[in-house]
Motif scaffolding. Sequence first.
Motif, PDB file in Angstrom:
ATOM      1  N   TYR A  81      98.249 -33.331  32.259  1.00  0.00           N
ATOM      2  CA  TYR A  81      98.216 -33.053  30.588  1.00  0.00           C
ATOM      3  C   TYR A  81      96.832 -33.227  30.196  1.00  0.00           C
ATOM      4  CZ  TYR A  81      98.537 -38.230  31.024  1.00  0.00           C
ATOM      5  OH  TYR A  81      98.444 -39.224  30.819  1.00  0.00           O
ATOM      6  N   SER A  82      96.827 -32.904  28.839  1.00  0.00           N
ATOM      7  CA  SER A  82      95.697 -33.117  28.062  1.00  0.00           C
ATOM      8  C   SER A  82      94.558 -32.046  29.255  1.00  0.00           C
ATOM      9  CB  SER A  82      95.296 -34.579  28.015  1.00  0.00           C
ATOM     10  OG  SER A  82      94.250 -34.468  26.938  1.00  0.00           O
ATOM     11  N   VAL A  83      93.332 -32.969  29.269  1.00  0.00           N
ATOM     12  CA  VAL A  83      92.261 -32.354  29.719  1.00  0.00           C
ATOM     13  C   VAL A  83      91.890 -32.924  31.169  1.00  0.00           C
ATOM     14  CG1 VAL A  83      90.977 -31.259  27.914  1.00  0.00           C
ATOM     15  CG2 VAL A  83      90.742 -33.622  28.218  1.00  0.00           C
ATOM     16  N   TYR A  84      92.788 -33.582  31.745  1.00  0.00           N
ATOM     17  CA  TYR A  84      92.821 -34.455  32.840  1.00  0.00           C
ATOM     18  C   TYR A  84      92.342 -33.703  34.108  1.00  0.00           C
ATOM     19  CZ  TYR A  84      93.837 -39.252  31.527  1.00  0.00           C
ATOM     20  OH  TYR A  84      94.041 -40.184  30.765  1.00  0.00           O
ATOM     21  N   HIS A  85      92.414 -32.346  34.036  1.00  0.00           N
ATOM     22  CA  HIS A  85      92.361 -31.354  35.258  1.00  0.00           C
ATOM     23  C   HIS A  85      90.702 -31.114  35.327  1.00  0.00           C
ATOM     24  CE1 HIS A  85      93.075 -29.058  31.789  1.00  0.00           C
ATOM     25  NE2 HIS A  85      92.216 -28.389  32.076  1.00  0.00           N
ATOM     26  N   ARG A  86      90.049 -31.607  34.249  1.00  0.00           N
ATOM     27  CA  ARG A  86      88.540 -31.535  34.130  1.00  0.00           C
ATOM     28  C   ARG A  86      87.962 -32.596  34.840  1.00  0.00           C
ATOM     29  NH1 ARG A  86      87.698 -28.930  28.230  1.00  0.00           N
ATOM     30  NH2 ARG A  86      89.529 -27.444  28.434  1.00  0.00           N
ATOM     31  N   PHE A  87      88.582 -33.622  35.167  1.00  0.00           N
ATOM     32  CA  PHE A  87      87.786 -34.800  35.543  1.00  0.00           C
ATOM     33  C   PHE A  87      87.922 -34.805  37.048  1.00  0.00           C
ATOM     34  CE2 PHE A  87      89.037 -35.770  31.129  1.00  0.00           C
ATOM     35  CZ  PHE A  87      87.753 -35.542  30.598  1.00  0.00           C
ATOM     36  N   ASP A  88      87.056 -35.592  37.537  1.00  0.00           N
ATOM     37  CA  ASP A  88      87.106 -35.943  38.943  1.00  0.00           C
ATOM     38  C   ASP A  88      87.320 -37.223  39.205  1.00  0.00           C
ATOM     39  OD1 ASP A  88      86.528 -35.800  41.792  1.00  0.00           O
ATOM     40  OD2 ASP A  88      84.511 -36.433  41.671  1.00  0.00           O
ATOM     41  N   PHE A  89      88.526 -37.556  39.655  1.00  0.00           N
ATOM     42  CA  PHE A  89      88.896 -39.124  39.836  1.00  0.00           C
ATOM     43  C   PHE A  89      89.972 -39.093  40.815  1.00  0.00           C
ATOM     44  CE2 PHE A  89      93.076 -39.107  37.891  1.00  0.00           C
ATOM     45  CZ  PHE A  89      93.086 -37.812  37.216  1.00  0.00           C
ATOM     46  N   GLY A  90      90.094 -40.377  41.575  1.00  0.00           N
ATOM     47  CA  GLY A  90      90.851 -40.474  42.702  1.00  0.00           C
ATOM     48  C   GLY A  90      92.158 -41.063  42.056  1.00  0.00           C
ATOM     49  N   ILE A  91      93.061 -41.347  43.124  1.00  0.00           N
ATOM     50  CA  ILE A  91      94.356 -42.123  42.828  1.00  0.00           C
ATOM     51  C   ILE A  91      94.500 -43.149  44.067  1.00  0.00           C
ATOM     52  CG2 ILE A  91      96.961 -41.916  42.792  1.00  0.00           C
ATOM     53  CD1 ILE A  91      96.778 -39.075  42.165  1.00  0.00           C
ATOM     54  N   PRO A  92      94.068 -44.264  43.548  1.00  0.00           N
ATOM     55  CA  PRO A  92      94.006 -45.289  44.722  1.00  0.00           C
ATOM     56  C   PRO A  92      95.491 -45.702  45.273  1.00  0.00           C
ATOM     57  CG  PRO A  92      93.194 -46.382  42.600  1.00  0.00           C
ATOM     58  CD  PRO A  92      93.622 -44.815  42.289  1.00  0.00           C
ATOM     59  N   ILE A  93      95.529 -45.785  46.396  1.00  0.00           N
ATOM     60  CA  ILE A  93      96.813 -46.118  46.934  1.00  0.00           C
ATOM     61  C   ILE A  93      96.894 -47.382  47.826  1.00  0.00           C
ATOM     62  CG2 ILE A  93      98.142 -43.748  46.737  1.00  0.00           C
ATOM     63  CD1 ILE A  93      97.553 -43.599  49.604  1.00  0.00           C
ATOM     64  N   GLY A  94      97.888 -48.068  47.946  1.00  0.00           N
ATOM     65  CA  GLY A  94      97.832 -49.120  48.766  1.00  0.00           C
ATOM     66  C   GLY A  94      98.515 -48.920  50.122  1.00  0.00           C
ATOM     67  N   LYS A  95      98.299 -49.914  50.945  1.00  0.00           N
ATOM     68  CA  LYS A  95      98.848 -49.755  52.323  1.00  0.00           C
ATOM     69  C   LYS A  95     100.357 -50.299  52.495  1.00  0.00           C
ATOM     70  CE  LYS A  95      95.572 -51.145  54.956  1.00  0.00           C
ATOM     71  NZ  LYS A  95      94.359 -51.489  54.377  1.00  0.00           N
ATOM     72  N   ASP A  96     100.392 -51.505  52.004  1.00  0.00           N
ATOM     73  CA  ASP A  96     101.458 -52.514  52.386  1.00  0.00           C
ATOM     74  C   ASP A  96     102.772 -52.446  51.667  1.00  0.00           C
ATOM     75  OD1 ASP A  96      99.816 -52.787  54.852  1.00  0.00           O
ATOM     76  OD2 ASP A  96      98.768 -54.574  53.838  1.00  0.00           O
ATOM     77  N   GLY A  97     102.259 -52.175  50.242  1.00  0.00           N
ATOM     78  CA  GLY A  97     103.504 -52.090  49.379  1.00  0.00           C
ATOM     79  C   GLY A  97     103.661 -53.627  48.753  1.00  0.00           C
ATOM     80  N   ASP A  98     102.781 -54.538  49.263  1.00  0.00           N
ATOM     81  CA  ASP A  98     102.997 -55.977  48.869  1.00  0.00           C
ATOM     82  C   ASP A  98     102.182 -56.121  47.616  1.00  0.00           C
ATOM     83  OD1 ASP A  98     100.638 -55.839  49.880  1.00  0.00           O
ATOM     84  OD2 ASP A  98     100.679 -57.479  51.076  1.00  0.00           O
ATOM     85  N   VAL A  99     102.528 -57.251  47.038  1.00  0.00           N
ATOM     86  CA  VAL A  99     101.901 -57.720  45.824  1.00  0.00           C
ATOM     87  C   VAL A  99     100.172 -57.433  46.009  1.00  0.00           C
ATOM     88  CG1 VAL A  99     101.224 -59.912  44.325  1.00  0.00           C
ATOM     89  CG2 VAL A  99     103.510 -59.515  45.322  1.00  0.00           C
ATOM     90  N   TYR A 100      99.697 -57.976  47.064  1.00  0.00           N
ATOM     91  CA  TYR A 100      98.163 -57.638  47.275  1.00  0.00           C
ATOM     92  C   TYR A 100      97.819 -56.219  47.070  1.00  0.00           C
ATOM     93  CZ  TYR A 100      93.788 -58.592  49.325  1.00  0.00           C
ATOM     94  OH  TYR A 100      92.160 -58.414  49.459  1.00  0.00           O
ATOM     95  N   SER A 101      98.552 -55.060  47.709  1.00  0.00           N
ATOM     96  CA  SER A 101      98.419 -53.838  47.464  1.00  0.00           C
ATOM     97  C   SER A 101      98.433 -53.438  46.149  1.00  0.00           C
ATOM     98  CB  SER A 101      99.329 -52.975  48.365  1.00  0.00           C
ATOM     99  OG  SER A 101      99.472 -53.242  49.723  1.00  0.00           O
ATOM    100  N   ARG A 102      99.309 -53.675  45.374  1.00  0.00           N
ATOM    101  CA  ARG A 102      99.404 -53.495  43.831  1.00  0.00           C
ATOM    102  C   ARG A 102      98.401 -54.117  42.984  1.00  0.00           C
ATOM    103  NH1 ARG A 102     104.904 -54.113  45.343  1.00  0.00           N
ATOM    104  NH2 ARG A 102     105.293 -56.057  44.598  1.00  0.00           N
ATOM    105  N   TYR A 103      97.810 -55.344  43.587  1.00  0.00           N
ATOM    106  CA  TYR A 103      96.557 -55.800  42.738  1.00  0.00           C
ATOM    107  C   TYR A 103      95.490 -55.096  43.025  1.00  0.00           C
ATOM    108  CZ  TYR A 103      92.730 -59.015  42.450  1.00  0.00           C
ATOM    109  OH  TYR A 103      91.645 -59.616  42.145  1.00  0.00           O
ATOM    110  N   LEU A 104      95.344 -54.870  44.734  1.00  0.00           N
ATOM    111  CA  LEU A 104      94.086 -53.721  44.862  1.00  0.00           C
ATOM    112  C   LEU A 104      94.054 -52.467  43.906  1.00  0.00           C
ATOM    113  CD1 LEU A 104      93.625 -54.674  48.519  1.00  0.00           C
ATOM    114  CD2 LEU A 104      92.269 -55.589  46.543  1.00  0.00           C
ATOM    115  N   VAL A 105      95.287 -52.117  43.888  1.00  0.00           N
ATOM    116  CA  VAL A 105      95.266 -50.912  43.430  1.00  0.00           C
ATOM    117  C   VAL A 105      94.832 -50.755  41.785  1.00  0.00           C
ATOM    118  CG1 VAL A 105      97.040 -48.926  42.463  1.00  0.00           C
ATOM    119  CG2 VAL A 105      97.216 -49.578  44.730  1.00  0.00           C
ATOM    120  N   ARG A 106      95.322 -51.714  41.206  1.00  0.00           N
ATOM    121  CA  ARG A 106      94.957 -51.757  39.821  1.00  0.00           C
ATOM    122  C   ARG A 106      93.674 -52.117  39.678  1.00  0.00           C
ATOM    123  NH1 ARG A 106     100.082 -54.611  39.029  1.00  0.00           N
ATOM    124  NH2 ARG A 106     101.457 -52.989  37.949  1.00  0.00           N
TER     125      ARG A 106
END
Lengths: 170, 333, 378
Positions: free
Chosen positions: C249-274
């Motif tokens: 949506y908006s103009v997001y397609h014009r920017f270069d950015f990644g989607i950080p994802i976590g490995k384990d799905g635990d609290v630590y992964s969510r922490y690192l993603v943020r």
Amino acid sequence: MWQGLLTFLNALRTALIGMGITIRNFFSPTVTIEYPEQQLDVPLGFRGLPVLLSDDEGNLKCVSCQLCARACPVDCIEIQDHRDPETRRKVVDVFNLDSTWCMYCGLCVEACPFDALAMSDHFELASYDMPSLVYTKEQLAEIGRRAITPTVNIRETQNFGIKTGGGDPR
Amino acid sequence: MYEWLLGTGMSQSLANIIMGVLKSLIIIVFLAVSALILVLMERKVAGRIQNRPGPNRLGPGGMFQTFADAIKLVSKEDVVPSGADKAVYILAPLVIFAASVALWVVIPFGPNLVVQDLNIGLIYLAAVTGINVLAFLMAGWSSNNKWSLIGSMRSAAQLVSYEIPLVLTLVAVGMMAGSLRLGDVVAAQQGGIQNWFVFPQIIGFIVFVVAGMAEANRKPFDLPEGESELVAGYNTEYSGFRWAVFFLAEYANLIVFSALATTFFLGGPSGPLLPPIVWFFIKTYAVIFVTMWIGWTLPRIRIDHLMNLGWYVLIPLALINLGWTGLYVLWRG
Amino acid sequence: MAKTSDVLGEQQLGVPAEQELFINMGPQHPSTHGVLRVLLKVDGEVVTDAKADIGYLHRCFEKIAERRTVTQVIPYTDRTDYLAAITSEWAFVMAAERLMDVEVPERAEYIRVIVGELQRIASHLLWFGTFALDLGATTVFLYAFREREKLLDIFQKLTGARMLYNYLRIGGARNDLYDGFADDVRRFLDDLEDRLHEYHTLFTGNRIFESRVKGIGVLSAEDAIKYGASGPVIRGSGVPYDVRKAHPYSVYHRFDFGIPIGKDGDVYSRYLVRMQEFYESIGIVRQALDQIPAGDFIGKVPRRMRLEGDAYARVESPRGEVGVYIVGRGEENAWRVHYRSPCFTHLQLLGPLGVGGLVADMVAVIGSIDIVMGEVDR
């Protein structure tokens, strides 16, 4: 046990690293603004109490068109008027703004077609009794007259606020 | 003083009683004043670490803030929860306060500045620290609050487990000094920094500091009250003066722990130039500052990790330290 | 003496086994982020069952939205997710624009992206601080707030308010960026990068912290999808779902950015993603500041906005997918407004994530899904 020991040593090591950061902050200057002795500069356009503006002769610009009252999402503005029999113009009798309801969204100022309303930098609104939180026409006009920034063409300059230099009208 | 009392023609037993009362009064006043200073220090240290000034409204540099707090706490309404076991509830703060005062009997502030230099001082310390557990359990159980109950269970588990490494390090100190009397421990460290026990006993010192912080409920081992988990732990239901007594006892425990670390490992009141009692307080407050510094840096440890740390790490370390001390004492001859 | 928690607990979670007891975690509890109430069944300190009890902050937002004109609703949307007011506004404004076919000028879209990403940084800073506070690291909390204040100063200069901005309008924004905005923001971002490094050294690397969060509250990718999770929660479980990429949506397609994802799905992964999202947001804001075109900050909008038909819009808020569904029947106010809040969905995960852990883990789980009760109850 060796596992535990290693973990313990690792914890000690990381704790020391963290303590290095906290001690550095210990000796760095504080960031606290010691309100009320020190005050931050309130930027122009800050949304404090909405106030009534006056023209150069000191008369209210408000013509009681009710647009602000209608734009208000919480209905905190109450306007009563009568028509002057000679000039055939509306005269504002009552302009009450209930600051306990007001959510300082600024929609009233955006709605005003006559630049008669502005958001002021007046934010110290605490009071010991509820009735004094309802601001009357005179109080709002007094803060508005103290404006120290140019207040013309609010909608064109996109600055919906004024600076008054503080002080309590009550 | 004692001689002067006898000189006025007083019987020996009466003079003993008067001296005892005087000494305990001095200790209690000293503890109360120390706690006031420590509360301010804690808040100031925390404030500086967090880039803010800390209390600064009352008096120069906020000096009188804790007095104001104390007056507020004392003048508050005395609330006992309706479902509480009233007698135990009222008794708990007294027990914990009595225990922390009793510890001061054997601590030497300086040469001859000690209430009673018991020849089993180390054993006495170990015994009296055990009373804290009782007070926490009493507070948690009598409050009729589930958070309090969990908090007191945690404190029982924590204090009992950490007493063992603590006592084991004390044993090693006793071996080094060749005596269980605290005066002798201090005497053995006289004659310069190289004689301090902290160097041959570095393992023991680390174990002592960690276990001591756990015993004194300092962050990051403040699980019995662990605010973000247990609301306020064992003292959730306490307010006003009773809460203040808990608070006082907590700081009294902290200063006891620091004074012990000073006595056992940092040469006690010995030092050049300045009078011994000044050295004693300099060292004690240095240790207190370090515990605060640690506490305001680290996140809180979890209860099962705490248990693991106590049983799997600290106790083996303390035992290793004990063996090493034996060899060291043998080698030293 | 029967306690209310016991009575309610038996109604909700069944009769406890021997040695089990009910505990009310909240609504007055230091780490339930407002007025969340979690009913816990515990065996010692081990949580055997958990249920979230919500509704303490219900303010009838959706009903109020039916009785106000679209512009008047915008200040109310601020008050749903009050820590990310811009993204709440954005979803609502976007839905209204779709409904009325209002064209948004390019500059306005860039302004929205910039303030939206700054809002994500502000919200994540607050999350970081409170999460650390939940784990007992008080100092980290104040460090995070120190940085957030600087960002709020920028917001205050731009919008006039520090928290409830009321900044976006149908067709654009309330006012243009002020002179020197780009400099202020760039300076802040540079400073923030240093500070983030400091946070990582102080907190992320800490062994006690690691042992508190690793392997706690594990959410598998399947469960995350099944529960309708979004935002950092689903990305922490390794699902690269981000509304900004999945439904641009908006103009997001014009920017270069990644989607950080976590490995384990635990609290630590969510922490690192943020924590990683800080850097992505910083990148997006920098690109947007470089590319922002001149032009109008608000498009042509009809004076009387009549809503006819229905429209749905979703945006990626700092907490997940915020969706707004508006149905209009030709009047100035909507006939029905529905607000899909990510926190409400994530709150249902409390039971599955917290059961089996300790009470302290429950606190970590609540912190890791980053709830805002204003958004849950609306």
